[in-house]
Design a protein around this motif. Structure first.
Motif, PDB file in Angstrom:
ATOM      1  N   PHE A  25       0.863  -1.177   0.000  1.00  0.00           N
ATOM      2  CA  PHE A  25       0.000   0.000   0.000  1.00  0.00           C
ATOM      3  C   PHE A  25       0.900   1.227   0.000  1.00  0.00           C
ATOM      4  O   PHE A  25       1.573   1.508   0.988  1.00  0.00           O
ATOM      5  N   LEU A  26       0.950   1.906  -1.128  1.00  0.00           N
ATOM      6  CA  LEU A  26       1.788   3.095  -1.267  1.00  0.00           C
ATOM      7  C   LEU A  26       3.241   2.816  -0.884  1.00  0.00           C
ATOM      8  O   LEU A  26       3.907   3.606  -0.224  1.00  0.00           O
ATOM      9  N   GLY A  27       3.715   1.622  -1.284  1.00  0.00           N
ATOM     10  CA  GLY A  27       5.114   1.269  -1.089  1.00  0.00           C
ATOM     11  C   GLY A  27       5.458   0.626   0.238  1.00  0.00           C
ATOM     12  O   GLY A  27       6.624   0.337   0.495  1.00  0.00           O
ATOM     13  N   LYS A  28       4.461   0.388   1.086  1.00  0.00           N
ATOM     14  CA  LYS A  28       4.708  -0.227   2.387  1.00  0.00           C
ATOM     15  C   LYS A  28       3.625  -1.261   2.656  1.00  0.00           C
ATOM     16  O   LYS A  28       2.558  -1.206   2.064  1.00  0.00           O
ATOM     17  N   PRO A  29       3.866  -2.176   3.604  1.00  0.00           N
ATOM     18  CA  PRO A  29       2.799  -3.109   3.971  1.00  0.00           C
ATOM     19  C   PRO A  29       1.593  -2.343   4.528  1.00  0.00           C
ATOM     20  O   PRO A  29       1.749  -1.396   5.304  1.00  0.00           O
ATOM     21  N   LEU A  30       0.400  -2.745   4.128  1.00  0.00           N
ATOM     22  CA  LEU A  30      -0.824  -2.070   4.545  1.00  0.00           C
ATOM     23  C   LEU A  30      -0.933  -1.939   6.056  1.00  0.00           C
ATOM     24  O   LEU A  30      -1.364  -0.903   6.576  1.00  0.00           O
ATOM     25  N   MET A  31      -0.520  -2.954   6.783  1.00  0.00           N
ATOM     26  CA  MET A  31      -0.639  -2.921   8.243  1.00  0.00           C
ATOM     27  C   MET A  31       0.214  -1.810   8.866  1.00  0.00           C
ATOM     28  O   MET A  31      -0.019  -1.414  10.006  1.00  0.00           O
ATOM     29  N   GLU A  32       1.168  -1.273   8.135  1.00  0.00           N
ATOM     30  CA  GLU A  32       1.966  -0.168   8.674  1.00  0.00           C
ATOM     31  C   GLU A  32       1.121   1.087   8.883  1.00  0.00           C
ATOM     32  O   GLU A  32       1.478   1.930   9.710  1.00  0.00           O
ATOM     33  N   VAL A  33       0.020   1.230   8.161  1.00  0.00           N
ATOM     34  CA  VAL A  33      -0.815   2.421   8.334  1.00  0.00           C
ATOM     35  C   VAL A  33      -1.386   2.473   9.756  1.00  0.00           C
ATOM     36  O   VAL A  33      -1.166   3.456  10.479  1.00  0.00           O
ATOM     37  N   PRO A  34      -2.123   1.452  10.221  1.00  0.00           N
ATOM     38  CA  PRO A  34      -2.620   1.532  11.602  1.00  0.00           C
ATOM     39  C   PRO A  34      -1.499   1.488  12.641  1.00  0.00           C
ATOM     40  O   PRO A  34      -1.593   2.147  13.686  1.00  0.00           O
ATOM     41  N   LEU A  35      -0.428   0.745  12.374  1.00  0.00           N
ATOM     42  CA  LEU A  35       0.688   0.706  13.331  1.00  0.00           C
ATOM     43  C   LEU A  35       1.316   2.083  13.493  1.00  0.00           C
ATOM     44  O   LEU A  35       1.593   2.532  14.606  1.00  0.00           O
ATOM     45  N   SER A  36       1.523   2.776  12.391  1.00  0.00           N
ATOM     46  CA  SER A  36       2.105   4.116  12.430  1.00  0.00           C
ATOM     47  C   SER A  36       1.177   5.091  13.155  1.00  0.00           C
ATOM     48  O   SER A  36       1.623   5.917  13.962  1.00  0.00           O
TER      49      SER A  36
END
Length: 192
Positions: A25-36
């Protein structure tokens, strides 16, 4: 305010065809969005429940197996409340594309002493982006033991504070590959 952050990473991702948290997702794993979002919001601890521990997951983020595999997200909520250290627990799904720290901080401001704070967007309760109290563990366990697996149904027995000040895009989730394409095309979003 002290709070624990949890990302639910269970489920079969049957419509997606592969684990959602690992999708690009935009160059990163999708799960990084909620983690971030949890990290930037100041969570005192962050825990991923379910799935395999990704190689890229930082060592300071804990990972635990889902003790209720295949039983839906209510089991994940119960697991989170059982293992977290703080009374307030922000629980997010692994496939949220638009969640950010500002949204989480707004939800945290509405914390109450006994119930659940649930954001509402597009006239729908966003139950997989909610702030839970650990004190609800016994009630939720009792509901679960009756055979109930729906978070929406479980909420009918609890004190719920709804927060209605959000854009629907903050809670967009990826259930199919086209959801990701549509989200990016609609929002022109970039990773926070």
């Amino acid at each position: 305010m002290l709070f624990s952050g949890v990302v639910l990473n269970g489920g079969t991702s049957s419509r997606m065809g592969e684990p959602k948290g690992e999708l690009n997702f935009l160059g990163k794993p999708l799960m990084e969005v909620p983690l971030s979002a949890l990290s930037k919001s100041g969570a005192s601890e962050i825990i991923v429940i379910g799935g395999d521990r990704p190689d890229w997951l930082p060592s300071e983020i804990f990972h635990v197996d889902d003790p209720y595999p295949g039983e839906g997200p209510l089991g994940g909520v119960i697991s989170a409340l059982r293992i977290c250290n703080e009374e307030s627990v922000m629980i997010l799904s692994n496939d949220l594309m638009g969640i950010d720290s500002e949204t989480i901080l707004t939800i945290l401001k509405k914390v109450n002493s006994q119930g659940v704070v649930v954001p509402v967007a597009g006239s729908k309760r966003q139950v997989l982006s909610a702030l839970w109290r650990r004190s609800l563990l016994a009630s939720l366990t009792e509901i679960y033991e009756t055979g109930e697996r729906s978070i929406q149904t479980a909420l009918k027995s609890l004190s719920v504070t709804e927060v209605n000040e959000f854009d629907q895009d903050k809670f967009a989730n990826a259930n199919t590959p086209s959801d990701i394409i549509d989200y990016i095309a609609t929002t022109g979003d970039t990773y926070e």
